[in-house]
Design a protein around this motif. Sequence first.
Motif, PDB file in Angstrom:
ATOM      1  N   ASN A  62       0.714  -1.210  -0.256  1.00 37.85           N
ATOM      2  CA  ASN A  62       0.105   0.155   0.061  1.00 37.85           C
ATOM      3  C   ASN A  62       0.524   1.125   0.038  1.00 37.85           C
ATOM      4  OD1 ASN A  62      -3.173   0.017   1.664  1.00 37.85           O
ATOM      5  ND2 ASN A  62      -2.120   1.829   0.599  1.00 37.85           N
ATOM      6  N   PRO A 104      -4.757   7.566  -6.983  1.00 37.51           N
ATOM      7  CA  PRO A 104      -6.083   7.421  -7.947  1.00 37.51           C
ATOM      8  C   PRO A 104      -6.240   8.786  -8.518  1.00 37.51           C
ATOM      9  CG  PRO A 104      -6.042   7.511  -5.098  1.00 37.51           C
ATOM     10  CD  PRO A 104      -4.461   7.944  -5.842  1.00 37.51           C
ATOM     11  N   ASP A 161      -8.906  10.964  -5.180  1.00 34.19           N
ATOM     12  CA  ASP A 161      -7.970  11.094  -3.636  1.00 34.19           C
ATOM     13  C   ASP A 161      -9.108  10.975  -2.664  1.00 34.19           C
ATOM     14  OD1 ASP A 161      -5.575  10.068  -2.432  1.00 34.19           O
ATOM     15  OD2 ASP A 161      -4.325  10.951  -3.067  1.00 34.19           O
ATOM     16  N   ASN A 186      -9.819   6.348  -0.707  1.00 34.10           N
ATOM     17  CA  ASN A 186      -8.119   5.323  -1.272  1.00 34.10           C
ATOM     18  C   ASN A 186      -7.093   5.015  -1.041  1.00 34.10           C
ATOM     19  OD1 ASN A 186     -10.472   4.286  -3.505  1.00 34.10           O
ATOM     20  ND2 ASN A 186     -10.320   6.519  -4.302  1.00 34.10           N
ATOM     21  N   THR A 187      -7.583   5.838   0.507  1.00 36.84           N
ATOM     22  CA  THR A 187      -6.109   5.532   1.133  1.00 36.84           C
ATOM     23  C   THR A 187      -5.449   4.750   1.377  1.00 36.84           C
ATOM     24  OG1 THR A 187      -6.597   8.332   2.420  1.00 36.84           O
ATOM     25  CG2 THR A 187      -4.716   6.416   3.199  1.00 36.84           C
ATOM     26  N   MET A 202      -5.986   0.655   0.248  1.00 39.79           N
ATOM     27  CA  MET A 202      -6.064   0.044  -0.685  1.00 39.79           C
ATOM     28  C   MET A 202      -5.033  -1.374  -1.330  1.00 39.79           C
ATOM     29  SD  MET A 202      -6.214   1.619  -4.804  1.00 39.79           S
ATOM     30  CE  MET A 202      -7.091   3.148  -3.583  1.00 39.79           C
ATOM     31  N   SER A 203      -6.476  -2.398  -0.874  1.00 36.91           N
ATOM     32  CA  SER A 203      -6.263  -3.771  -1.190  1.00 36.91           C
ATOM     33  C   SER A 203      -5.351  -3.599  -2.554  1.00 36.91           C
ATOM     34  CB  SER A 203      -7.048  -4.684  -0.766  1.00 36.91           C
ATOM     35  OG  SER A 203      -7.988  -5.040  -2.312  1.00 36.91           O
ATOM     36  N   ARG A 262      -8.382  -4.170  -5.252  1.00 33.83           N
ATOM     37  CA  ARG A 262      -8.537  -2.839  -5.950  1.00 33.83           C
ATOM     38  C   ARG A 262      -7.839  -1.781  -6.193  1.00 33.83           C
ATOM     39  NH1 ARG A 262     -10.062   1.058  -1.308  1.00 33.83           N
ATOM     40  NH2 ARG A 262     -10.929   2.202  -3.204  1.00 33.83           N
ATOM     41  N   ALA A 263      -6.463  -1.763  -6.118  1.00 34.20           N
ATOM     42  CA  ALA A 263      -5.582  -1.651  -7.226  1.00 34.20           C
ATOM     43  C   ALA A 263      -5.428  -1.951  -8.109  1.00 34.20           C
ATOM     44  CB  ALA A 263      -3.803  -1.807  -5.719  1.00 34.20           C
ATOM     45  N   GLY A 293      -8.455  -2.856   3.510  1.00 32.27           N
ATOM     46  CA  GLY A 293      -8.641  -1.964   2.337  1.00 32.27           C
ATOM     47  C   GLY A 293      -9.598  -2.329   1.316  1.00 32.27           C
ATOM     48  N   GLU A 294     -10.824  -3.441   1.543  1.00 35.32           N
ATOM     49  CA  GLU A 294     -11.692  -3.783   0.925  1.00 35.32           C
ATOM     50  C   GLU A 294     -12.771  -1.888   0.562  1.00 35.32           C
ATOM     51  OE1 GLU A 294     -11.616  -5.882  -1.786  1.00 35.32           O
ATOM     52  OE2 GLU A 294      -9.896  -6.198  -1.018  1.00 35.32           O
TER      53      GLU A 294
END
Length: 301
Positions: A241, A250, A253, A257-258, A260-261, A264-265, A300-301
């Motif tokens: 991360n 992103p 931002d 979105n801080t 982020m798995s 997701r990435a 991070g989901e």
Amino acid sequence: MIKEVTRIAPSPTGDMHIGTARTAYFNWLIARATGGKFILRIDDTDLARNDEKCVDVIHQVMQFLGLNHDETFRQSQRLQRYRDVAEKLVGKGLAVRATNGAILFQPNYYPGHFHDTVAGDIAITDNDKKIINGMVLFKGEDKGAGPTYHWASVVDDADFCVTRVVRGVDHLTNTAKHLVLYHAIEQALGVGLIIPKFSHLGLIMGRDPETGKIKKLSKRDGASSMLKYIEDGWHPDGLLNGMLRLGWGPKVDNKANTIMSRRRATNMFIHEGNMKANPATLDMAKLKWYDEQYKKGATGE
């Protein structure tokens, strides 16, 4: 969407650097986001500096981070291939053999510019042409009789059909050399090659503990060693991360979105964010914060 073939190509001459790990993650994300292929290439042609323990560390780091590859090889396994293709260039008048056995490049074509997906349009200058003309492809007997970095790298990327090269901006000046080599290989072999898109990322900087000044991280900096992070018990997803934000952001931002798995990435990397050409400073406090969040159960989901 094209199925991208990407690669990471660490050299086993020291512990794997956080910058190399960051670039590996970006290449992995592109390959996974497009259903393509991610290749791990070990650049071990520097026989004088290679360390087998460092090869083990590369595999250990990649496994720790969960960056699984689809194919892997070592350049030392392909030495005859590099020589064979160089000899093809000699046969077509695109290279010459020196008295010491070295093979020197003699191109007959230079593109005027190339496009980098991060840095934009880059002109190929007269100085670039002077450097390219006569550059060594295969070293002479007095220098170890092996391929140079540029030659082996381009032959590999051509043979393995690499479609995207993502690397640090310190390689931007190499791109003109590589494009001219691609054209020469096409001429020598009489085939059309996949010419990859190039994406050059800003370097990772760090604060010098003695002077307090910001400088480029190197393998000698303690904060750069991936093996040290593993030994000190860092969370792999926290590291990923943190590395994600060292050269990518992103489009939206926000707080959501801080954290982020990697899932997701993967979904956001290409179309919902941008890689960056500007240098990124490694903020250890922020990196530790990511580590703590994942250890507390963040997903991070």
